[in-house]
Design a protein around this motif. Structure first.
Motif, PDB file in Angstrom:
ATOM      1  N   GLY A  95       0.708  -1.146  -0.067  1.00  0.00           N
ATOM      2  CA  GLY A  95      -0.007   0.028   0.297  1.00  0.00           C
ATOM      3  C   GLY A  95       1.160   0.888  -0.052  1.00  0.00           C
ATOM      4  O   GLY A  95       1.984   1.204   0.270  1.00  0.00           O
ATOM      5  N   SER A  96      -0.038   2.136   0.017  1.00  0.00           N
ATOM      6  CA  SER A  96       1.071   3.630  -0.747  1.00  0.00           C
ATOM      7  C   SER A  96       0.452   4.776  -0.509  1.00  0.00           C
ATOM      8  O   SER A  96      -1.127   4.821  -0.646  1.00  0.00           O
ATOM      9  N   THR A  97       0.944   6.228  -0.157  1.00  0.00           N
ATOM     10  CA  THR A  97      -0.264   7.352   0.270  1.00  0.00           C
ATOM     11  C   THR A  97      -0.219   7.523  -1.540  1.00  0.00           C
ATOM     12  O   THR A  97      -0.848   8.320  -2.031  1.00  0.00           O
ATOM     13  N   ASP A  98       0.918   6.999  -2.340  1.00  0.00           N
ATOM     14  CA  ASP A  98       0.523   7.653  -4.032  1.00  0.00           C
ATOM     15  C   ASP A  98       0.192   6.400  -4.598  1.00  0.00           C
ATOM     16  O   ASP A  98       0.692   5.619  -5.055  1.00  0.00           O
ATOM     17  N   VAL A 121      -7.386  11.235  -2.049  1.00  0.00           N
ATOM     18  CA  VAL A 121      -7.951   9.549  -1.168  1.00  0.00           C
ATOM     19  C   VAL A 121      -6.743   9.765  -0.190  1.00  0.00           C
ATOM     20  O   VAL A 121      -4.483  10.601  -0.682  1.00  0.00           O
ATOM     21  N   ASP A 122      -5.736   8.829   0.947  1.00  0.00           N
ATOM     22  CA  ASP A 122      -5.061   9.442   1.682  1.00  0.00           C
ATOM     23  C   ASP A 122      -4.089   7.601   1.723  1.00  0.00           C
ATOM     24  O   ASP A 122      -3.122   7.594   2.172  1.00  0.00           O
ATOM     25  N   LEU A 123      -4.997   7.286   0.964  1.00  0.00           N
ATOM     26  CA  LEU A 123      -4.168   5.610   1.300  1.00  0.00           C
ATOM     27  C   LEU A 123      -4.802   4.292   0.020  1.00  0.00           C
ATOM     28  O   LEU A 123      -5.992   4.052   0.092  1.00  0.00           O
ATOM     29  N   TRP A 124      -4.063   4.165  -0.730  1.00  0.00           N
ATOM     30  CA  TRP A 124      -4.375   3.483  -1.547  1.00  0.00           C
ATOM     31  C   TRP A 124      -3.375   1.884  -1.040  1.00  0.00           C
ATOM     32  O   TRP A 124      -2.182   1.350  -0.854  1.00  0.00           O
ATOM     33  N   LEU A 125      -4.793   1.024  -1.667  1.00  0.00           N
ATOM     34  CA  LEU A 125      -4.072  -0.584  -0.802  1.00  0.00           C
ATOM     35  C   LEU A 125      -4.375  -0.962  -2.343  1.00  0.00           C
ATOM     36  O   LEU A 125      -5.873  -1.699  -2.199  1.00  0.00           O
TER      37      LEU A 125
END
Ligand code: SF4
Length: 253
Positions: free
Chosen positions: A91-94, A226-230
């Protein structure tokens, strides 16, 4: 009366994972891909053609985990170029950080992109409202598992709540079907500020197999940060736990 119950409890042994920051998954788990550029990229090009979601790029050679269904077909077609590891920390913030490139050794979480109020306010308690926006229940089941006796993510105060009014954030699963676009927006507006937005699963990250469908309306993601992409298909509970722990400051990747 109580003794038989104690016996049963003892026979179960310790079920919870004592330290969620040190979990390693089995080799069979398909997580972060490792890409290798070879002199002859014919196999990689063939793998790109067979990928059902167009997740593989050849110039440059990339694999977008946000589009990947982790079916493993590309690794079978191009074993010298694509290999899946058991690394669930994807996961990432970006959103851009989900695109794997040759030579990458890890997914960059990009802590600098976390809004300062998130760890400050939600470090001890984070209640989330989950919206399945056209999902197939697979990611949703894995999210349920984060609260089971094994993972017990609730020990850190991270739990799912039924009402958006009681939530600190939103977890979106599914490709965001057109008929769920408005309920999703209503749910988002019902959560008090400041709120966290987590996009969970490859379908939610990109639309997945349905990315080009007319039945999908992903404009929510163009209107809201979006704060977190998983990624994941489905997202493993440990991918969710690792991502959220990094987001709220309980660990640093
Ligand atoms: S594992 Fe991912 S990148 Fe490879 S073929 Fe399947 S969907 Fe495409």
């Amino acid at each position: 009366m109580i003794l038989p119950k104690i016996k049963v409890l003892r026979s179960h042994g310790i079920q919870y994972i004592p330290d969620l920051t040190k979990v390693e998954l089995t080799d069979e788990f398909r997580g972060r891909p490792v890409l290798t550029v070879t002199d002859d990229m014919t196999d990689a090009e063939a793998a790109a053609r067979l990928c059902p979601t167009g997740a593989i790029g050849t110039a440059p050679f990339t694999l977008d985990m946000g589009r990947c269904l982790f079916c493993g077909e590309c690794a079978l077609r191009a074993p010298r170029n694509i290999r899946f590891t058991n690394d669930y920390r994807i996961g990432s913030t970006d959103r851009e950080a989900l695109v794997a490139r040759a030579g990458d050794a890890a997914v960059d979480f990009r802590h600098c992109q976390v809004r300062p109020e998130i760890p400050r306010l939600f470090n001890r308690i984070l209640h989330l409202r989950e919206v399945s926006a056209g999902g197939d229940a697979s990611v949703e089941m894995e999210l349920n598992a984060t609260g089971n006796v094994n993972f017990d993510f609730g020990r850190f105060g991270v739990e799912f709540t039924a009402s958006p009014r009681h939530a600190d954030g939103l977890v979106i699963t599914g490709p965001i079907s057109a008929n769920m676009a408005e309920p999703l927006e209503i749910c988002y507006n019902s959560i008090p500020d400041p709120k966290v937005v987590i996009v969970c699963g490859s379908e939610a990250c990109s639309g997945g197999l349905f990315g080009n469908s007319r039945a999908v309306d992903r404009t929510f993601l163009t209107r809201h940060e979006v704060d977190l992409w998983l990624p994941g298909a489905p997202t493993h509970p440990m991918t969710f736990i690792d991502g959220v722990m990094n987001l709220i400051g309980l660990k640093r990747r």
